[in-house]
Design a protein around this motif. Sequence first.
Motif, PDB file in Angstrom:
ATOM      1  N   THR A  45       0.942  12.898  -1.049  1.00 49.34           N
ATOM      2  CA  THR A  45       2.136  13.414  -0.380  1.00 49.34           C
ATOM      3  C   THR A  45       1.803  13.868   1.041  1.00 49.34           C
ATOM      4  OG1 THR A  45       1.796  15.701  -1.103  1.00 49.34           O
ATOM      5  CG2 THR A  45       2.956  14.225  -2.629  1.00 49.34           C
ATOM      6  N   ASP A  46       2.804  14.340   1.775  1.00 50.98           N
ATOM      7  CA  ASP A  46       2.579  14.828   3.138  1.00 50.98           C
ATOM      8  C   ASP A  46       1.676  16.054   3.152  1.00 50.98           C
ATOM      9  OD1 ASP A  46       4.165  12.886   4.376  1.00 50.98           O
ATOM     10  OD2 ASP A  46       5.994  14.048   4.065  1.00 50.98           O
ATOM     11  N   THR A  47       1.714  16.832   2.088  1.00 49.79           N
ATOM     12  CA  THR A  47       0.998  18.109   2.073  1.00 49.79           C
ATOM     13  C   THR A  47      -0.149  18.168   1.073  1.00 49.79           C
ATOM     14  OG1 THR A  47       2.609  19.004   0.494  1.00 49.79           O
ATOM     15  CG2 THR A  47       3.041  19.369   2.840  1.00 49.79           C
ATOM     16  N   GLY A  48      -0.356  17.122   0.297  1.00 51.32           N
ATOM     17  CA  GLY A  48      -1.416  17.142  -0.716  1.00 51.32           C
ATOM     18  C   GLY A  48      -1.274  15.990  -1.669  1.00 51.32           C
ATOM     19  N   ASN A  49      -1.117  16.296  -2.954  1.00 52.63           N
ATOM     20  CA  ASN A  49      -0.903  15.231  -3.926  1.00 52.63           C
ATOM     21  C   ASN A  49      -0.060  15.755  -5.079  1.00 52.63           C
ATOM     22  OD1 ASN A  49      -2.584  16.029  -6.360  1.00 52.63           O
ATOM     23  ND2 ASN A  49      -4.217  16.016  -4.821  1.00 52.63           N
ATOM     24  N   GLN A  97      -6.397  14.261  -0.715  1.00 53.35           N
ATOM     25  CA  GLN A  97      -5.506  14.840   0.278  1.00 53.35           C
ATOM     26  C   GLN A  97      -5.230  13.823   1.384  1.00 53.35           C
ATOM     27  OE1 GLN A  97      -4.247  18.064  -0.034  1.00 53.35           O
ATOM     28  NE2 GLN A  97      -5.291  18.101  -2.025  1.00 53.35           N
ATOM     29  N   PRO A  98      -4.035  13.843   1.981  1.00 52.87           N
ATOM     30  CA  PRO A  98      -3.767  12.923   3.094  1.00 52.87           C
ATOM     31  C   PRO A  98      -4.726  13.175   4.241  1.00 52.87           C
ATOM     32  CG  PRO A  98      -2.101  14.655   2.995  1.00 52.87           C
ATOM     33  CD  PRO A  98      -2.921  14.774   1.736  1.00 52.87           C
ATOM     34  N   GLY A  99      -5.208  12.081   4.839  1.00 54.38           N
ATOM     35  CA  GLY A  99      -6.109  12.188   5.979  1.00 54.38           C
ATOM     36  C   GLY A  99      -7.574  12.102   5.639  1.00 54.38           C
ATOM     37  N   ILE A 100      -7.950  12.277   4.356  1.00 55.72           N
ATOM     38  CA  ILE A 100      -9.361  12.172   4.008  1.00 55.72           C
ATOM     39  C   ILE A 100      -9.769  10.701   3.992  1.00 55.72           C
ATOM     40  CG2 ILE A 100      -8.988  12.088   1.496  1.00 55.72           C
ATOM     41  CD1 ILE A 100     -11.537  13.791   1.188  1.00 55.72           C
ATOM     42  N   SER A 101     -10.937  10.414   4.506  1.00 54.25           N
ATOM     43  CA  SER A 101     -11.412   9.031   4.510  1.00 54.25           C
ATOM     44  C   SER A 101     -11.907   8.647   3.117  1.00 54.25           C
ATOM     45  CB  SER A 101     -12.532   8.844   5.529  1.00 54.25           C
ATOM     46  OG  SER A 101     -13.732   9.463   5.077  1.00 54.25           O
ATOM     47  N   PHE A 102     -11.895   7.358   2.833  1.00 53.03           N
ATOM     48  CA  PHE A 102     -12.401   6.882   1.547  1.00 53.03           C
ATOM     49  C   PHE A 102     -13.847   7.316   1.349  1.00 53.03           C
ATOM     50  CE2 PHE A 102      -9.528   2.823   1.919  1.00 53.03           C
ATOM     51  CZ  PHE A 102      -8.405   3.613   1.835  1.00 53.03           C
ATOM     52  N   ARG A 103     -14.649   7.157   2.401  1.00 49.01           N
ATOM     53  CA  ARG A 103     -16.075   7.474   2.290  1.00 49.01           C
ATOM     54  C   ARG A 103     -16.287   8.964   2.043  1.00 49.01           C
ATOM     55  NH1 ARG A 103     -20.964   4.865   3.808  1.00 49.01           N
ATOM     56  NH2 ARG A 103     -22.579   6.018   2.693  1.00 49.01           N
ATOM     57  N   ASP A 104     -15.544   9.804   2.774  1.00 44.61           N
ATOM     58  CA  ASP A 104     -15.675  11.237   2.586  1.00 44.61           C
ATOM     59  C   ASP A 104     -15.226  11.642   1.182  1.00 44.61           C
ATOM     60  OD1 ASP A 104     -16.252  13.860   3.293  1.00 44.61           O
ATOM     61  OD2 ASP A 104     -14.257  14.234   4.121  1.00 44.61           O
ATOM     62  N   LEU A 149       0.806  -1.223   0.000  1.00 47.97           N
ATOM     63  CA  LEU A 149       0.000   0.000   0.000  1.00 47.97           C
ATOM     64  C   LEU A 149       0.842   1.279   0.000  1.00 47.97           C
ATOM     65  CD1 LEU A 149      -2.984   0.958   0.160  1.00 47.97           C
ATOM     66  CD2 LEU A 149      -2.725   0.966   2.645  1.00 47.97           C
ATOM     67  N   ILE A 150       1.882   1.345   0.832  1.00 53.42           N
ATOM     68  CA  ILE A 150       2.697   2.560   0.977  1.00 53.42           C
ATOM     69  C   ILE A 150       4.016   2.355   0.230  1.00 53.42           C
ATOM     70  CG2 ILE A 150       3.763   4.183   2.568  1.00 53.42           C
ATOM     71  CD1 ILE A 150       0.727   4.048   2.782  1.00 53.42           C
ATOM     72  N   LYS A 151       4.260   3.222  -0.750  1.00 49.55           N
ATOM     73  CA  LYS A 151       5.444   3.083  -1.590  1.00 49.55           C
ATOM     74  C   LYS A 151       6.634   3.829  -0.972  1.00 49.55           C
ATOM     75  CE  LYS A 151       2.346   1.462  -4.495  1.00 49.55           C
ATOM     76  NZ  LYS A 151       1.001   1.075  -4.018  1.00 49.55           N
ATOM     77  N   SER A 152       7.817   3.240  -1.097  1.00 49.53           N
ATOM     78  CA  SER A 152       9.044   3.897  -0.647  1.00 49.53           C
ATOM     79  C   SER A 152       9.479   4.927  -1.679  1.00 49.53           C
ATOM     80  CB  SER A 152      10.148   2.859  -0.458  1.00 49.53           C
ATOM     81  OG  SER A 152      10.605   2.386  -1.727  1.00 49.53           O
ATOM     82  N   PRO A 153      10.389   5.848  -1.316  1.00 51.60           N
ATOM     83  CA  PRO A 153      10.910   6.800  -2.309  1.00 51.60           C
ATOM     84  C   PRO A 153      11.511   6.117  -3.535  1.00 51.60           C
ATOM     85  CG  PRO A 153      11.465   7.526  -0.105  1.00 51.60           C
ATOM     86  CD  PRO A 153      10.864   6.166   0.043  1.00 51.60           C
ATOM     87  N   ASP A 154      12.172   4.986  -3.340  1.00 56.60           N
ATOM     88  CA  ASP A 154      12.745   4.283  -4.488  1.00 56.60           C
ATOM     89  C   ASP A 154      11.663   3.672  -5.364  1.00 56.60           C
ATOM     90  OD1 ASP A 154      15.697   4.504  -4.138  1.00 56.60           O
ATOM     91  OD2 ASP A 154      15.225   3.571  -2.216  1.00 56.60           O
ATOM     92  N   VAL A 200      -8.304   5.540   5.037  1.00 55.84           N
ATOM     93  CA  VAL A 200      -7.818   6.918   4.982  1.00 55.84           C
ATOM     94  C   VAL A 200      -6.680   6.997   3.968  1.00 55.84           C
ATOM     95  CG1 VAL A 200      -6.687   8.765   6.289  1.00 55.84           C
ATOM     96  CG2 VAL A 200      -8.472   7.392   7.372  1.00 55.84           C
ATOM     97  N   LEU A 201      -6.661   8.054   3.151  1.00 55.36           N
ATOM     98  CA  LEU A 201      -5.529   8.287   2.259  1.00 55.36           C
ATOM     99  C   LEU A 201      -4.304   8.671   3.086  1.00 55.36           C
ATOM    100  CD1 LEU A 201      -6.908  10.244  -0.832  1.00 55.36           C
ATOM    101  CD2 LEU A 201      -6.788   7.778  -0.434  1.00 55.36           C
ATOM    102  N   GLU A 202      -3.163   8.041   2.782  1.00 50.88           N
ATOM    103  CA  GLU A 202      -1.927   8.288   3.514  1.00 50.88           C
ATOM    104  C   GLU A 202      -0.812   8.660   2.548  1.00 50.88           C
ATOM    105  OE1 GLU A 202      -0.906   5.179   6.434  1.00 50.88           O
ATOM    106  OE2 GLU A 202      -2.772   4.198   5.815  1.00 50.88           O
ATOM    107  N   PRO A 203       0.148   9.456   3.014  1.00 45.40           N
ATOM    108  CA  PRO A 203       1.311   9.752   2.168  1.00 45.40           C
ATOM    109  C   PRO A 203       2.008   8.462   1.737  1.00 45.40           C
ATOM    110  CG  PRO A 203       1.265  11.201   4.074  1.00 45.40           C
ATOM    111  CD  PRO A 203       0.202  10.175   4.302  1.00 45.40           C
ATOM    112  N   GLY A 204       2.426   8.419   0.485  1.00 46.45           N
ATOM    113  CA  GLY A 204       3.062   7.229  -0.062  1.00 46.45           C
ATOM    114  C   GLY A 204       2.115   6.319  -0.805  1.00 46.45           C
ATOM    115  N   MET A 205       0.810   6.557  -0.680  1.00 50.16           N
ATOM    116  CA  MET A 205      -0.150   5.815  -1.484  1.00 50.16           C
ATOM    117  C   MET A 205      -0.204   6.421  -2.885  1.00 50.16           C
ATOM    118  SD  MET A 205      -3.265   5.317   1.296  1.00 50.16           S
ATOM    119  CE  MET A 205      -4.397   4.616   0.105  1.00 50.16           C
TER     120      MET A 205
END
Length: 436
Positions: free
Chosen positions: A417-421, A332-339, A200-205, A386-391
């Motif tokens: 991303t940490d601040t948006g997408n 955006q990070p933190g938004i729920s799938f349903r929302d 689910l969460i991708k590394s920088p590489d 929830v959407l998370e950074p790295g997804m």
Amino acid sequence: MPFEPGSVEALRDASRQKAASLNQHVLGYGALAEAEWQAAGIAAPDLAAMRKYRLERIRTELKRRGYAGALLYDPVNIRYATDSTNMQLWVAHNPTRHCFVAAEGPVVLFDYFSCEHLSDHSGVVDEVRPAVSWMYLYSGELTDQKVRRWAAGIADLVREHGGGNNRIAVDHINPEGVEELARLGIAIGNGEAVMENARLIKSPDEILAMRRAIVACEAAMGEMEKALKPGISENELWAELHRGNIARGGEWIETRLLASGPRTNPWFQECSSRVVEEGDLVAFDTDLIGPYGFCADLSRTWLCGDAKPSNEQRDLFRIAADQIAHNTELMQPGISFRDLVERSVVPPGDCFPTRYGVLYHGVGLADEYPTLPHASDWTPDTPDGVLEPGMVLCVESYIGRLGGHEGVKIEEQILITDTGNEQLSTYKLDARLLAD
């Protein structure tokens, strides 16, 4: 090479070393792809770090769920765990290759006959053993006997490295295997849940590798668009994408989703011998597994020829482009799938019955978890999260009027991303269809 009594093992070792040094993953992707990646300013991923990250993700998920290990048959999951490949499409429906990842212990790859060299580059495979395949193609009416031999090997691994824990996660397995492992005291859980959450969460590489796969895909799309002329068949046009992908070291394309003119409505026509005509819309979905095994899942709709688009074509395209723009902004990070789906723009009433089946879906080595439907299609068994950074997710739109002549498909690939997408896909939309 001379053959002498007593030299078999030395020759075998030399042959394996030679083959390993010539593995496609060791040789790399070639001058064409490397030049395009350099021009795009995308650095090479640290593959050793990426492989270590993936293995740690799997083991963390196994421990979290109380498993001693994972038994993997899906070639995409094996790629994630070992970064090795072998006849990926063939083994997807012929289970002759599998992998055991211990939560505390080794990674053991059970590979096809005489294929030990295919994973020597990875640095994460501790042992290669010959696979015991018990599909009917090999075992016929003696399947039960072969299953017993296969299961004994798996059970021995679990007992040796499980620390007394006999629970393992398995992604795909036929009933005979479940029954025989149970007879030997091995309990089976859902390996798909383990692997989808690990991936689910991708590394920088991994993101670097994905960026490179998208650059390769979009370069092939450019060659495809240049080939789009009245008189070309859909199949001939689709072949250009395949050619461009393979030329850059890509692997395969999962679908045949390209249609022209009246075949664009409703969506999901696979490409055909139909000849594309002047003024037709041509819509497609790449569904492409490119370099590094990463998926570039993009959709575009183009106008064929020099004719001006009709008002209807421009209206459909504008609706789709606006839907994509609005829904991307919501990611955006933190938004729920349903929302997210509740706030998403959906097709207008006369296009809603022909809507695409999902608004968003995860993507990595293939289409991945999660899959987010329209709010009206949300059911009690639709998982939230929830959407998370790295997804990384794709945002989808198909716009075609119910009973209409043509339709428009657009899809973009988005990094959270940490601040948006960040939109990873960059191929420009057809400006003629965006014009007022």
